[in-house]
Design a protein around this motif. Structure first.
Motif, PDB file in Angstrom:
ATOM      1  N   GLN A   6       0.881  -1.176   0.000  1.00 15.84           N
ATOM      2  CA  GLN A   6       0.000   0.000   0.000  1.00 15.84           C
ATOM      3  C   GLN A   6       0.915   1.220   0.000  1.00 15.84           C
ATOM      4  O   GLN A   6       1.609   1.483   0.967  1.00 15.84           O
ATOM      5  CB  GLN A   6      -0.920   0.002   1.223  1.00 15.84           C
ATOM      6  CG  GLN A   6      -1.908  -1.143   1.209  1.00 15.84           C
ATOM      7  CD  GLN A   6      -2.807  -1.138   2.427  1.00 15.84           C
ATOM      8  OE1 GLN A   6      -2.683  -1.983   3.301  1.00 15.84           O
ATOM      9  NE2 GLN A   6      -3.728  -0.188   2.478  1.00 15.84           N
ATOM     10  N   THR A  20     -10.025   7.024  -3.572  1.00 20.48           N
ATOM     11  CA  THR A  20      -9.560   5.691  -3.978  1.00 20.48           C
ATOM     12  C   THR A  20      -8.256   5.362  -3.287  1.00 20.48           C
ATOM     13  O   THR A  20      -7.297   6.142  -3.348  1.00 20.48           O
ATOM     14  CB  THR A  20      -9.373   5.625  -5.510  1.00 20.48           C
ATOM     15  OG1 THR A  20     -10.632   5.873  -6.149  1.00 20.48           O
ATOM     16  CG2 THR A  20      -8.869   4.254  -5.924  1.00 20.48           C
ATOM     17  N   SER A  22      -5.094   2.667  -2.943  1.00 20.87           N
ATOM     18  CA  SER A  22      -4.394   1.735  -3.832  1.00 20.87           C
ATOM     19  C   SER A  22      -3.804   0.552  -3.083  1.00 20.87           C
ATOM     20  O   SER A  22      -3.421   0.663  -1.918  1.00 20.87           O
ATOM     21  CB  SER A  22      -3.273   2.467  -4.568  1.00 20.87           C
ATOM     22  OG  SER A  22      -3.797   3.527  -5.326  1.00 20.87           O
ATOM     23  N   CYS A  23      -3.721  -0.558  -3.793  1.00 14.63           N
ATOM     24  CA  CYS A  23      -3.097  -1.763  -3.248  1.00 14.63           C
ATOM     25  C   CYS A  23      -2.570  -2.596  -4.405  1.00 14.63           C
ATOM     26  O   CYS A  23      -3.273  -2.800  -5.409  1.00 14.63           O
ATOM     27  CB  CYS A  23      -4.105  -2.573  -2.450  1.00 14.63           C
ATOM     28  SG  CYS A  23      -3.512  -4.195  -1.879  1.00 14.63           S
ATOM     29  N   THR A  24      -1.343  -3.042  -4.287  1.00 21.82           N
ATOM     30  CA  THR A  24      -0.811  -4.009  -5.241  1.00 21.82           C
ATOM     31  C   THR A  24      -0.299  -5.208  -4.470  1.00 21.82           C
ATOM     32  O   THR A  24       0.014  -5.115  -3.277  1.00 21.82           O
ATOM     33  CB  THR A  24       0.331  -3.415  -6.090  1.00 21.82           C
ATOM     34  OG1 THR A  24       1.376  -2.974  -5.224  1.00 21.82           O
ATOM     35  CG2 THR A  24      -0.164  -2.257  -6.933  1.00 21.82           C
ATOM     36  N   TRP A  36     -10.322  -5.852   1.872  1.00 18.84           N
ATOM     37  CA  TRP A  36     -10.053  -4.562   2.502  1.00 18.84           C
ATOM     38  C   TRP A  36     -10.675  -4.602   3.895  1.00 18.84           C
ATOM     39  O   TRP A  36     -11.858  -4.908   4.047  1.00 18.84           O
ATOM     40  CB  TRP A  36     -10.642  -3.401   1.706  1.00 18.84           C
ATOM     41  CG  TRP A  36      -9.805  -2.997   0.544  1.00 18.84           C
ATOM     42  CD1 TRP A  36      -9.950  -3.362  -0.764  1.00 18.84           C
ATOM     43  CD2 TRP A  36      -8.661  -2.121   0.578  1.00 18.84           C
ATOM     44  NE1 TRP A  36      -8.976  -2.782  -1.537  1.00 18.84           N
ATOM     45  CE2 TRP A  36      -8.180  -2.014  -0.744  1.00 18.84           C
ATOM     46  CE3 TRP A  36      -8.008  -1.408   1.591  1.00 18.84           C
ATOM     47  CZ2 TRP A  36      -7.072  -1.230  -1.070  1.00 18.84           C
ATOM     48  CZ3 TRP A  36      -6.915  -0.643   1.261  1.00 18.84           C
ATOM     49  CH2 TRP A  36      -6.461  -0.557  -0.060  1.00 18.84           C
ATOM     50  N   SER A  74      -3.482  -5.578  -9.098  1.00 17.52           N
ATOM     51  CA  SER A  74      -3.890  -4.346  -8.443  1.00 17.52           C
ATOM     52  C   SER A  74      -5.291  -4.510  -7.880  1.00 17.52           C
ATOM     53  O   SER A  74      -6.155  -5.140  -8.503  1.00 17.52           O
ATOM     54  CB  SER A  74      -3.849  -3.206  -9.460  1.00 17.52           C
ATOM     55  OG  SER A  74      -4.449  -2.040  -8.943  1.00 17.52           O
ATOM     56  N   SER A  76      -7.713  -1.842  -5.903  1.00 16.24           N
ATOM     57  CA  SER A  76      -7.959  -0.556  -5.255  1.00 16.24           C
ATOM     58  C   SER A  76      -9.369  -0.499  -4.683  1.00 16.24           C
ATOM     59  O   SER A  76     -10.286  -1.159  -5.168  1.00 16.24           O
ATOM     60  CB  SER A  76      -7.733   0.596  -6.238  1.00 16.24           C
ATOM     61  OG  SER A  76      -8.610   0.474  -7.334  1.00 16.24           O
ATOM     62  N   LYS A  78     -12.539   1.985  -3.708  1.00 15.38           N
ATOM     63  CA  LYS A  78     -13.167   3.280  -3.915  1.00 15.38           C
ATOM     64  C   LYS A  78     -14.264   3.478  -2.886  1.00 15.38           C
ATOM     65  O   LYS A  78     -15.145   2.608  -2.723  1.00 15.38           O
ATOM     66  CB  LYS A  78     -13.749   3.397  -5.320  1.00 15.38           C
ATOM     67  CG  LYS A  78     -14.316   4.790  -5.620  1.00 15.38           C
ATOM     68  CD  LYS A  78     -14.703   4.968  -7.079  1.00 15.38           C
ATOM     69  CE  LYS A  78     -16.052   4.408  -7.399  1.00 15.38           C
ATOM     70  NZ  LYS A  78     -16.496   4.780  -8.772  1.00 15.38           N
ATOM     71  N   CYS A  92      -5.226  -3.521   3.121  1.00 18.97           N
ATOM     72  CA  CYS A  92      -5.446  -4.472   2.049  1.00 18.97           C
ATOM     73  C   CYS A  92      -4.857  -5.812   2.502  1.00 18.97           C
ATOM     74  O   CYS A  92      -3.797  -5.832   3.144  1.00 18.97           O
ATOM     75  CB  CYS A  92      -4.747  -3.956   0.788  1.00 18.97           C
ATOM     76  SG  CYS A  92      -4.882  -5.008  -0.655  1.00 18.97           S
TER      77      CYS A  92
END
Lengths: 113, 116
Positions: A6, A20, A22-24, A36, A74, A76, A78, A92
């Motif tokens: 993150q 939004t 983000s997370c990968t 999440w 990815s 994400s 929102k 995440c």
């Protein structure tokens, strides 16, 4: 080894606006689960939303939705119509079907009045 | 209660002392997890129980840490000869789903351990 990243330590958003997070992640598995979780100041973590990797359709839960891009690894989150009660840490997490849940370092979200 | 209960909520101890942290999962949940959360970090896996047995304790940092779940319900995390680096929030979670199906984890509020 699986990892979850993150890249946004902190974010803020005006009440009623959209944000939004983000997370990968990194994995060699083809089937897995993504989550999440929300952790308010009370410390108790609560599931916000869950996505199964084999499902192409993005999960939604009321004001919360995800953008799951499997090829890009990815995931994400929102949040629409942000509310003051959304202020919390958001984590995440990833689980590859072997019981071990791996968490990212979190994003601290502050909703401004 | 209906949720995962952890006691104590806060524990302050001196370096070298022994501590026990207790977790009472949701009734009927067979899976139980312990995580450690250091300041500013995400939860770090310690150990996972399926029933009474520790299915995976690979996350325990060293042999000073030990956890039990003798009757498949309540679990106790035991830390011997505490060190300042053990200071963290210890989270317990339980799940109804068997391993491998990505079920929801239900967390307690955690036990904050401070080692002086």
């Amino acid at each position: 080894a699986q990892t979850v990243t993150q890249s946004q330590p902190e974010m803020s958003v005006q009440e009623a606006e959209t944000v939004t997070l983000s997370c990968t992640y990194d994995t060699s598995e083809s089937n897995y689960y993504l989550f999440w979780y929300k952790q308010p100041p009370s410390r108790q973590m609560i599931l916000v939303i869950r996505q199964e990797a084999y499902k192409q359709q993005n999960a939604t839960e009321n004001r919360f939705s995800v953008n799951f891009q499997k090829a890009a690894k990815s995931f994400s989150l929102k949040i629409s119509d942000s509310q003051l009660g959304d202020t919390a840490m958001y984590f995440c997490a990833f689980e590859d079907g072997t019981y071990k849940y791996i968490f990212g370092t979190g994003t601290r979200l502050k909703v401004l009045a | 209660g209906a949720g995962v209960s952890q006691t104590p909520s806060n524990k302050v101890t001196e370096k070298g002392k022994y501590v026990e942290l207790r977790c009472d999962p949701i009734s009927g949940h067979t899976a139980l997890y312990w995580y450690r959360q250091s300041l500013g970090q995400g939860p770090e896996f310690l150990i996972y129980f399926q029933g009474t047995g520790a299915a995976d304790d690979s996350g325990l940092p060293n042999d000073r840490f030990f956890a039990v779940r003798p009757e498949g319900s309540v679990s106790t995390l035991k830390i011997q000869r505490t060190e300042r680096g053990d200071s963290a929030v210890y989270l317990c979670a339980s799940s109804l789903t068997l391993a491998g199906v990505g079920g929801e984890l239900f967390f307690g509020e955690g036990s904050r351990l401070t080692v002086l």
